[in-house]
Write a protein that holds these residues in place. Sequence first.
Motif, mmCIF file in Angstrom:
data_model
loop_
_atom_site.group_PDB
_atom_site.id
_atom_site.type_symbol
_atom_site.label_atom_id
_atom_site.label_comp_id
_atom_site.label_asym_id
_atom_site.label_seq_id
_atom_site.Cartn_x
_atom_site.Cartn_y
_atom_site.Cartn_z
ATOM 1 N N MET A 298 0.839 -1.180 0.000
ATOM 2 C CA MET A 298 0.000 0.000 0.000
ATOM 3 C C MET A 298 0.883 1.242 0.000
ATOM 4 S SD MET A 298 -3.045 -1.017 2.593
ATOM 5 C CE MET A 298 -2.132 -2.004 3.742
ATOM 6 N N VAL A 299 0.408 2.271 -0.664
ATOM 7 C CA VAL A 299 1.137 3.530 -0.731
ATOM 8 C C VAL A 299 0.214 4.662 -0.301
ATOM 9 C CG1 VAL A 299 2.722 2.792 -2.552
ATOM 10 C CG2 VAL A 299 0.567 3.865 -3.176
ATOM 11 N N LEU A 300 0.814 5.769 0.103
ATOM 12 C CA LEU A 300 0.031 6.944 0.464
ATOM 13 C C LEU A 300 -0.565 7.573 -0.789
ATOM 14 C CD1 LEU A 300 2.388 8.592 3.074
ATOM 15 C CD2 LEU A 300 0.169 7.544 3.520
ATOM 16 N N PRO A 301 -1.760 8.138 -0.694
ATOM 17 C CA PRO A 301 -2.376 8.800 -1.838
ATOM 18 C C PRO A 301 -1.784 10.190 -2.046
ATOM 19 C CG PRO A 301 -3.873 8.840 0.027
ATOM 20 C CD PRO A 301 -2.667 8.050 0.447
ATOM 21 N N GLN A 302 -0.571 10.242 -2.577
ATOM 22 C CA GLN A 302 0.110 11.513 -2.800
ATOM 23 C C GLN A 302 0.473 11.646 -4.269
ATOM 24 O OE1 GLN A 302 3.452 11.600 -0.113
ATOM 25 N NE2 GLN A 302 2.197 12.443 1.507
ATOM 26 N N TYR A 303 0.460 12.885 -4.750
ATOM 27 C CA TYR A 303 0.757 13.175 -6.145
ATOM 28 C C TYR A 303 1.898 14.183 -6.223
ATOM 29 C CZ TYR A 303 -3.572 10.765 -7.131
ATOM 30 O OH TYR A 303 -4.542 9.810 -7.220
ATOM 31 N N PHE A 304 2.700 14.091 -7.280
ATOM 32 C CA PHE A 304 3.841 14.980 -7.458
ATOM 33 C C PHE A 304 4.144 15.075 -8.942
ATOM 34 C CE2 PHE A 304 4.995 10.662 -6.532
ATOM 35 C CZ PHE A 304 5.906 10.334 -7.514
ATOM 36 N N ASP A 305 4.938 16.072 -9.312
ATOM 37 C CA ASP A 305 5.337 16.233 -10.697
ATOM 38 C C ASP A 305 6.651 15.490 -10.912
ATOM 39 O OD1 ASP A 305 5.098 17.106 -13.290
ATOM 40 O OD2 ASP A 305 5.885 19.099 -12.914
ATOM 41 N N SER B 4 6.563 17.304 -16.082
ATOM 42 C CA SER B 4 5.619 16.893 -17.105
ATOM 43 C C SER B 4 4.382 17.771 -17.111
ATOM 44 C CB SER B 4 5.206 15.438 -16.868
ATOM 45 O OG SER B 4 4.486 15.334 -15.638
ATOM 46 N N GLY B 5 4.091 18.423 -15.986
ATOM 47 C CA GLY B 5 2.890 19.235 -15.885
ATOM 48 C C GLY B 5 1.672 18.426 -15.485
ATOM 49 N N THR B 6 1.801 17.114 -15.463
ATOM 50 C CA THR B 6 0.707 16.236 -15.069
ATOM 51 C C THR B 6 1.109 15.526 -13.788
ATOM 52 O OG1 THR B 6 0.157 15.856 -17.378
ATOM 53 C CG2 THR B 6 -0.732 14.295 -15.785
ATOM 54 N N PRO B 7 0.368 15.726 -12.701
ATOM 55 C CA PRO B 7 0.733 15.053 -11.447
ATOM 56 C C PRO B 7 0.736 13.534 -11.590
ATOM 57 C CG PRO B 7 -0.942 16.716 -11.073
ATOM 58 C CD PRO B 7 -0.806 16.561 -12.555
ATOM 59 N N THR B 8 1.692 12.909 -10.947
ATOM 60 C CA THR B 8 1.828 11.457 -10.936
ATOM 61 C C THR B 8 1.697 10.986 -9.496
ATOM 62 O OG1 THR B 8 3.336 11.561 -12.813
ATOM 63 C CG2 THR B 8 3.382 9.547 -11.512
ATOM 64 N N SER B 9 1.012 9.880 -9.289
ATOM 65 C CA SER B 9 0.825 9.370 -7.927
ATOM 66 C C SER B 9 1.882 8.322 -7.596
ATOM 67 C CB SER B 9 -0.561 8.739 -7.785
ATOM 68 O OG SER B 9 -0.642 7.543 -8.546
ATOM 69 N N PHE B 10 2.061 8.102 -6.303
ATOM 70 C CA PHE B 10 2.932 7.011 -5.861
ATOM 71 C C PHE B 10 2.419 5.687 -6.438
ATOM 72 C CE2 PHE B 10 4.347 9.515 -1.955
ATOM 73 C CZ PHE B 10 5.621 9.693 -2.433
ATOM 74 N N LEU B 11 1.085 5.535 -6.500
ATOM 75 C CA LEU B 11 0.509 4.301 -7.022
ATOM 76 C C LEU B 11 0.878 4.109 -8.493
ATOM 77 C CD1 LEU B 11 -1.195 1.802 -6.556
ATOM 78 C CD2 LEU B 11 -3.215 3.154 -7.158
ATOM 79 N N ARG B 12 0.825 5.171 -9.278
ATOM 80 C CA ARG B 12 1.207 5.073 -10.701
ATOM 81 C C ARG B 12 2.669 4.667 -10.825
ATOM 82 N NH1 ARG B 12 1.691 3.469 -15.292
ATOM 83 N NH2 ARG B 12 2.321 4.852 -16.944
ATOM 84 N N MET B 13 3.536 5.275 -10.020
ATOM 85 C CA MET B 13 4.949 4.912 -10.057
ATOM 86 C C MET B 13 5.142 3.452 -9.639
ATOM 87 S SD MET B 13 6.444 7.495 -11.296
ATOM 88 C CE MET B 13 8.156 7.126 -11.031
ATOM 89 N N ALA B 14 4.382 2.996 -8.648
ATOM 90 C CA ALA B 14 4.473 1.602 -8.206
ATOM 91 C C ALA B 14 4.059 0.659 -9.330
ATOM 92 C CB ALA B 14 3.590 1.382 -6.976
#
Length: 82
Positions: free
Chosen positions: A1-8, A37-47
Amino acid sequence: MVLPQYFDVADVRDVAQAPLRAMTERNQPRANGSSGSGTPTSFLRMARVLAEGPGERAAKVPARELTPEEVREGAHRPGAAG
């Protein structure tokens, strides 16, 4: 499980070129732009990207985000902060 956080996310090639652009394109709009990128990416997407990799470690990558309730519960659990 990952935290629901977003970053560029920034391409390291863009980051490496930023000082050169700043020196050579001083008054150009491109020199002042973001490398992200200008589009936020989540920890979940990176995972999920990492989980597509080969090997045993890919199978151990988190598969879901914590719910807000799980985040609050973890914050109140003794020893959760360190």
